[in-house]
Design a protein around this motif. Sequence first.
Motif, PDB file in Angstrom:
ATOM      1  N   ALA A 186       3.627   2.295   2.633  1.00  0.00           N
ATOM      2  CA  ALA A 186       4.066   1.107   3.374  1.00  0.00           C
ATOM      3  C   ALA A 186       5.584   0.958   3.374  1.00  0.00           C
ATOM      4  O   ALA A 186       6.146   0.245   4.209  1.00  0.00           O
ATOM      5  CB  ALA A 186       3.428  -0.149   2.785  1.00  0.00           C
ATOM      6  N   SER A 215       0.838  -0.758   9.089  1.00  0.00           N
ATOM      7  CA  SER A 215      -0.500  -0.448   9.586  1.00  0.00           C
ATOM      8  C   SER A 215      -1.022   0.817   8.919  1.00  0.00           C
ATOM      9  O   SER A 215      -0.236   1.672   8.477  1.00  0.00           O
ATOM     10  CB  SER A 215      -0.464  -0.238  11.099  1.00  0.00           C
ATOM     11  OG  SER A 215       0.236   0.954  11.411  1.00  0.00           O
ATOM     12  N   GLN A 273       1.041   4.166   7.629  1.00  0.00           N
ATOM     13  CA  GLN A 273       0.924   4.695   6.271  1.00  0.00           C
ATOM     14  C   GLN A 273       0.509   6.165   6.301  1.00  0.00           C
ATOM     15  O   GLN A 273       1.096   7.011   5.616  1.00  0.00           O
ATOM     16  CB  GLN A 273      -0.116   3.903   5.475  1.00  0.00           C
ATOM     17  CG  GLN A 273       0.282   2.483   5.126  1.00  0.00           C
ATOM     18  CD  GLN A 273      -0.839   1.777   4.379  1.00  0.00           C
ATOM     19  OE1 GLN A 273      -1.590   1.006   4.973  1.00  0.00           O
ATOM     20  NE2 GLN A 273      -0.969   2.049   3.093  1.00  0.00           N
ATOM     21  N   ASP A 311       4.163  -4.575   4.185  1.00  0.00           N
ATOM     22  CA  ASP A 311       2.982  -4.277   4.986  1.00  0.00           C
ATOM     23  C   ASP A 311       3.296  -3.255   6.072  1.00  0.00           C
ATOM     24  O   ASP A 311       4.373  -3.283   6.678  1.00  0.00           O
ATOM     25  CB  ASP A 311       2.471  -5.565   5.636  1.00  0.00           C
ATOM     26  CG  ASP A 311       1.199  -5.341   6.428  1.00  0.00           C
ATOM     27  OD1 ASP A 311       0.199  -4.890   5.822  1.00  0.00           O
ATOM     28  OD2 ASP A 311       1.193  -5.603   7.645  1.00  0.00           O
ATOM     29  N   ARG A 368      -4.329  -7.610  -0.012  1.00  0.00           N
ATOM     30  CA  ARG A 368      -2.905  -7.784  -0.319  1.00  0.00           C
ATOM     31  C   ARG A 368      -2.355  -9.028   0.369  1.00  0.00           C
ATOM     32  O   ARG A 368      -1.602  -9.801  -0.222  1.00  0.00           O
ATOM     33  CB  ARG A 368      -2.111  -6.537   0.078  1.00  0.00           C
ATOM     34  CG  ARG A 368      -2.294  -5.357  -0.865  1.00  0.00           C
ATOM     35  CD  ARG A 368      -1.297  -4.253  -0.593  1.00  0.00           C
ATOM     36  NE  ARG A 368      -1.569  -3.598   0.684  1.00  0.00           N
ATOM     37  CZ  ARG A 368      -2.365  -2.547   0.817  1.00  0.00           C
ATOM     38  NH1 ARG A 368      -2.984  -2.026  -0.232  1.00  0.00           N
ATOM     39  NH2 ARG A 368      -2.547  -1.993   2.002  1.00  0.00           N
ATOM     40  N   HIS A 369      -2.727  -9.242   1.617  1.00  0.00           N
ATOM     41  CA  HIS A 369      -2.243 -10.422   2.340  1.00  0.00           C
ATOM     42  C   HIS A 369      -2.714 -11.709   1.670  1.00  0.00           C
ATOM     43  O   HIS A 369      -1.998 -12.720   1.707  1.00  0.00           O
ATOM     44  CB  HIS A 369      -2.736 -10.378   3.790  1.00  0.00           C
ATOM     45  CG  HIS A 369      -1.941  -9.462   4.664  1.00  0.00           C
ATOM     46  ND1 HIS A 369      -1.836  -9.614   6.025  1.00  0.00           N
ATOM     47  CD2 HIS A 369      -1.186  -8.370   4.372  1.00  0.00           C
ATOM     48  CE1 HIS A 369      -1.071  -8.676   6.535  1.00  0.00           C
ATOM     49  NE2 HIS A 369      -0.674  -7.894   5.543  1.00  0.00           N
ATOM     50  N   GLY A 417       0.809  -1.205   0.000  1.00  0.00           N
ATOM     51  CA  GLY A 417       0.000   0.000   0.000  1.00  0.00           C
ATOM     52  C   GLY A 417       0.846   1.259   0.000  1.00  0.00           C
ATOM     53  O   GLY A 417       2.023   1.241   0.390  1.00  0.00           O
ATOM     54  N   THR A 449      -7.410  -3.381  -0.108  1.00  0.00           N
ATOM     55  CA  THR A 449      -7.331  -3.395   1.345  1.00  0.00           C
ATOM     56  C   THR A 449      -6.098  -4.188   1.797  1.00  0.00           C
ATOM     57  O   THR A 449      -5.522  -4.967   1.031  1.00  0.00           O
ATOM     58  CB  THR A 449      -8.572  -4.035   1.958  1.00  0.00           C
ATOM     59  OG1 THR A 449      -8.608  -5.420   1.582  1.00  0.00           O
ATOM     60  CG2 THR A 449      -9.841  -3.341   1.471  1.00  0.00           C
ATOM     61  N   ARG A 450      -5.751  -3.993   3.034  1.00  0.00           N
ATOM     62  CA  ARG A 450      -4.643  -4.755   3.618  1.00  0.00           C
ATOM     63  C   ARG A 450      -4.916  -6.259   3.529  1.00  0.00           C
ATOM     64  O   ARG A 450      -4.028  -7.056   3.214  1.00  0.00           O
ATOM     65  CB  ARG A 450      -4.482  -4.323   5.074  1.00  0.00           C
ATOM     66  CG  ARG A 450      -3.171  -4.690   5.725  1.00  0.00           C
ATOM     67  CD  ARG A 450      -3.138  -4.149   7.135  1.00  0.00           C
ATOM     68  NE  ARG A 450      -1.839  -4.331   7.767  1.00  0.00           N
ATOM     69  CZ  ARG A 450      -1.599  -4.027   9.038  1.00  0.00           C
ATOM     70  NH1 ARG A 450      -2.575  -3.522   9.788  1.00  0.00           N
ATOM     71  NH2 ARG A 450      -0.396  -4.232   9.556  1.00  0.00           N
TER      72      ARG A 450
END
Length: 208
Positions: A12, A133, A137, A131, A165-166, A9, A161-162
């Motif tokens: 990040a 938080s 960011q 990554d 991506r995960h 993101g 969204t986080r």
Amino acid sequence: MLKVGLTGGIGAGKSEVSRLLVEHGAVLIDSDRIAREVVAPGTPGLAAVVEAFGPDILAEDGGLDRPRLGSIVFADSARLAVLNSIVHPLVGARSRELEEAAAPDAVVIHDVPLLTENGLAPFYDLVIVVDASPETQLDRLIRLRGMTEDDARARMAAQATREQRHAIADLVIDNDVPLDALRKRVDAVWDDLVRRAHGRSTGDRPAE
């Protein structure tokens, strides 16, 4: 050769991770940089963009007026699709040229900000997500890039969204840490990437 997709993101710290990987010997293919190169003054790419959007998108120096073009395409999804249809094939072709020029046992890092959003994960042997938080960011965007809080939040909200991506990550690098800790994490990731690249070049399958 090991083809790695690197994403994360905004704010990040993906650029710092790519820099550290290059220090180790990775071949970096930066999609944002290439996207600028393929529409530089005098290129067929810029000529195609001018043909599609008119000469008003040129700055006084003959280069692309990115803020003006951005104000057009981000307000109209159809115009954005036109721009992407011009730029994306050129970026893809240049990326392939750079990849083909790399050594057979190279670790090639494709730095792709919108890898998740564009569903590109299947095109890489491995995907690394940097990554941080949302709070980290936001702080970086305001403190280091000079964005207003509203602009920073809008940019973050426009991306995947986080969790998304995960979901496509093979490896996650936590960048909610000081630089020394990040460097140690990247050192370990590099060792893993070299092992995997060696396994591909020799025909062995590295242990997961």
